[in-house]
Design a protein around this motif. Structure first.
Motif, PDB file in Angstrom:
ATOM      1  N   ARG A 174       0.774  -1.196   0.140  1.00  0.00           N
ATOM      2  CA  ARG A 174      -0.037   0.224  -0.077  1.00  0.00           C
ATOM      3  C   ARG A 174       0.828   1.165  -0.136  1.00  0.00           C
ATOM      4  N   VAL A 175       0.812   1.990  -1.079  1.00  0.00           N
ATOM      5  CA  VAL A 175       1.659   3.055  -1.403  1.00  0.00           C
ATOM      6  C   VAL A 175       1.065   4.418  -1.283  1.00  0.00           C
ATOM      7  N   VAL A 176       1.414   5.404  -0.444  1.00  0.00           N
ATOM      8  CA  VAL A 176       0.947   6.640  -0.092  1.00  0.00           C
ATOM      9  C   VAL A 176       1.749   7.630  -0.687  1.00  0.00           C
ATOM     10  N   THR A 177       1.346   8.894  -1.019  1.00  0.00           N
ATOM     11  CA  THR A 177       2.305  10.120  -1.309  1.00  0.00           C
ATOM     12  C   THR A 177       2.019  11.109  -0.587  1.00  0.00           C
ATOM     13  N   GLU A 178       2.891  12.226  -0.669  1.00  0.00           N
ATOM     14  CA  GLU A 178       2.681  13.550  -0.104  1.00  0.00           C
ATOM     15  C   GLU A 178       1.264  14.010  -0.252  1.00  0.00           C
ATOM     16  N   ARG A 179       0.622  13.645  -1.517  1.00  0.00           N
ATOM     17  CA  ARG A 179      -0.921  14.250  -1.855  1.00  0.00           C
ATOM     18  C   ARG A 179      -1.922  13.272  -1.193  1.00  0.00           C
ATOM     19  N   ARG A 219       5.632  12.329  -7.796  1.00  0.00           N
ATOM     20  CA  ARG A 219       6.288  12.428  -9.272  1.00  0.00           C
ATOM     21  C   ARG A 219       6.813  11.071  -9.379  1.00  0.00           C
ATOM     22  N   SER A 220       7.036  10.109  -8.652  1.00  0.00           N
ATOM     23  CA  SER A 220       7.634   8.957  -8.962  1.00  0.00           C
ATOM     24  C   SER A 220       6.732   7.649  -9.417  1.00  0.00           C
ATOM     25  N   LEU A 221       5.585   7.991  -9.327  1.00  0.00           N
ATOM     26  CA  LEU A 221       4.532   6.863  -9.346  1.00  0.00           C
ATOM     27  C   LEU A 221       4.618   6.476 -10.939  1.00  0.00           C
ATOM     28  N   ALA A 222       4.666   7.141 -11.706  1.00  0.00           N
ATOM     29  CA  ALA A 222       4.620   6.612 -13.267  1.00  0.00           C
ATOM     30  C   ALA A 222       5.945   5.850 -13.298  1.00  0.00           C
ATOM     31  N   GLU A 223       7.034   6.191 -12.843  1.00  0.00           N
ATOM     32  CA  GLU A 223       8.280   5.395 -13.063  1.00  0.00           C
ATOM     33  C   GLU A 223       8.149   4.114 -12.321  1.00  0.00           C
TER      34      GLU A 223
END
Length: 372
Positions: free
Chosen positions: A134-139, A197-201
């Motif tokens: 489960r990946v979260v981001t600053e958003r 910003r790294s999710l697509a990669e």
């Protein structure tokens, strides 16, 4: 590639693809913040079942189209319309399949990666927080806001939140508070933080996993995600445990609110204000559901309890009123029935979890919920 068509706009609601070694599910209703429809749920389950038996698919990922978030939950406007015009049979069928999807995700035999970027609410938590990665981001903004519309946290939400540290899950479930990435990791709704910003990669890297060399797909996914991960920060919610653990250590919502008001703590008083604005019946049933789920032996047992409570909430006046006030008329002034916690009948709370009677089975076109 296959899809579920959106009857309102002709665009696919769900895009199902295999990219390299990755099965990719894209929720594609960005104007509705990717809210789940019954068709999307059915197609997601079918894709997962197919990919479970394919040697060339090493892992599965779920993402949301657009920039706003993964998923705002179920399509509550449709559920509201069904409750008013159709009696609730369509809603019951939707929840039955949705909860089975949640259970299937929790025991999926391959890595299931949820990219919980942006808004993740209600049903969005159900298709993400039960996954293995489960990946979260600053958003990320994650929450179970159901008490604000006269409903109860479902999709296994009471199972997840009842197992959070101390009484933090009780706080989140009753108040509907939304939390960010670091708090989500701290309470057990997420595992790792990756910059948006790294999710697509990250997705591109997961596509390149090689079935011929990956003896342990879960370890390979772990290593791939770690390449893009950043350290989690301090979790603000953990700083609230001193008052949350004390205030919420009761099975009586009225006692909880009284403790908050008497604490002299600013955050506790704000939480009491939040509770006062929500459906008293939903608060009482949600608290009871959390306590039952904490004692449940499995996610499936908790889901079965939630199914009963959800059907009873659908038939009660507060759900229709909450959706009207928050989503349809947007006057933000619901008229709850009953209007205060002191007027909620304890017998009605207990009845929310009773086995379905014959009249309910006829009305909703369903029997008891079972995982399958």
């Amino acid at each position: 590639m296959s899809d579920v068509s959106d009857s309102h706009g002709g665009e696919p609601e769900l895009i199902v693809e295999v990219r390299g070694s990755l099965g990719l599910l894209t929720l594609n209703r960005p104007r509705a913040l990717n809210a789940l429809t019954h068709g999307m749920v059915v197609m997601m389950r079918a894709a997962l079942d197919e990919w479970a038996g394919r040697d060339d698919v090493l892992a599965v990922a779920v993402v949301g189209a657009g920039e706003r978030g993964l998923c705002a939950g179920g399509d509550i406007v449709s559920l509201h319309a069904d409750a008013r015009a159709g009696g609730g049979a369509a809603a019951a069928a939707f929840w039955s399949d949705e909860y089975r999807l949640n259970a299937a995700i929790a025991c999926y035999p391959k890595p299931y990666i949820a990219l919980m970027d942006g808004i993740v609410l209600g049903g969005g938590v159900g298709i993400s927080a039960h996954g293995s990665h489960r990946v979260v981001t600053e958003r990320s903004r994650i929450g179970m806001p159901e008490t604000g519309i006269g409903f109860v946290p479902d999709v296994g939400g009471t199972w997840l939140l009842s197992h959070a540290p101390g009484e933090l899950g009780t706080h989140l479930a009753l108040t509907g508070t939304m939390i960010g990435a670091d708090d989500a990791i701290a309470v057990g709704l997420a595992d790792v933080r990756v910059p948006s910003r790294s999710l697509a990669e990250l997705v591109a890297a997961l596509e390149l996993l090689d079935p011929a060399v990956e003896g342990d797909p879960a370890a390979a996914v772990d290593a791939t995600i770690a390449e893009f991960a950043e350290p989690a920060g301090a979790a603000p919610l953990l700083q609230e445990r001193a008052w949350t653990d004390e205030a919420y250590a009761s099975d009586d919502a009225g006692v909880i609110m009284g403790r908050m008001r008497a604490s002299g703590n600013e955050a506790a008083n704000a939480a009491a204000d939040a509770l006062a604005a929500r459906s008293p019946s939903a608060i009482a049933v949600t608290l009871a559901a959390l306590r039952r789920s904490a004692r449940a032996g499995s996610l499936e047992e908790a889901l079965a309890l939630e199914f009963r409570a959800a059907l009873r909430a659908l038939a009660a006046p507060d759900f229709a009123e909450g959706v009207r006030a928050q989503v349809i008329d947007k006057d933000r002034s619901p008229r709850w029935s009953p209007p205060t916690l002191s007027e909620v009948d304890p017998a009605a709370v207990e009845a929310a979890f009773a086995p379905l009677d014959e009249a309910e089975r006829v009305r909703f076109g369903t029997g008891e919920w079972e995982a399958s």
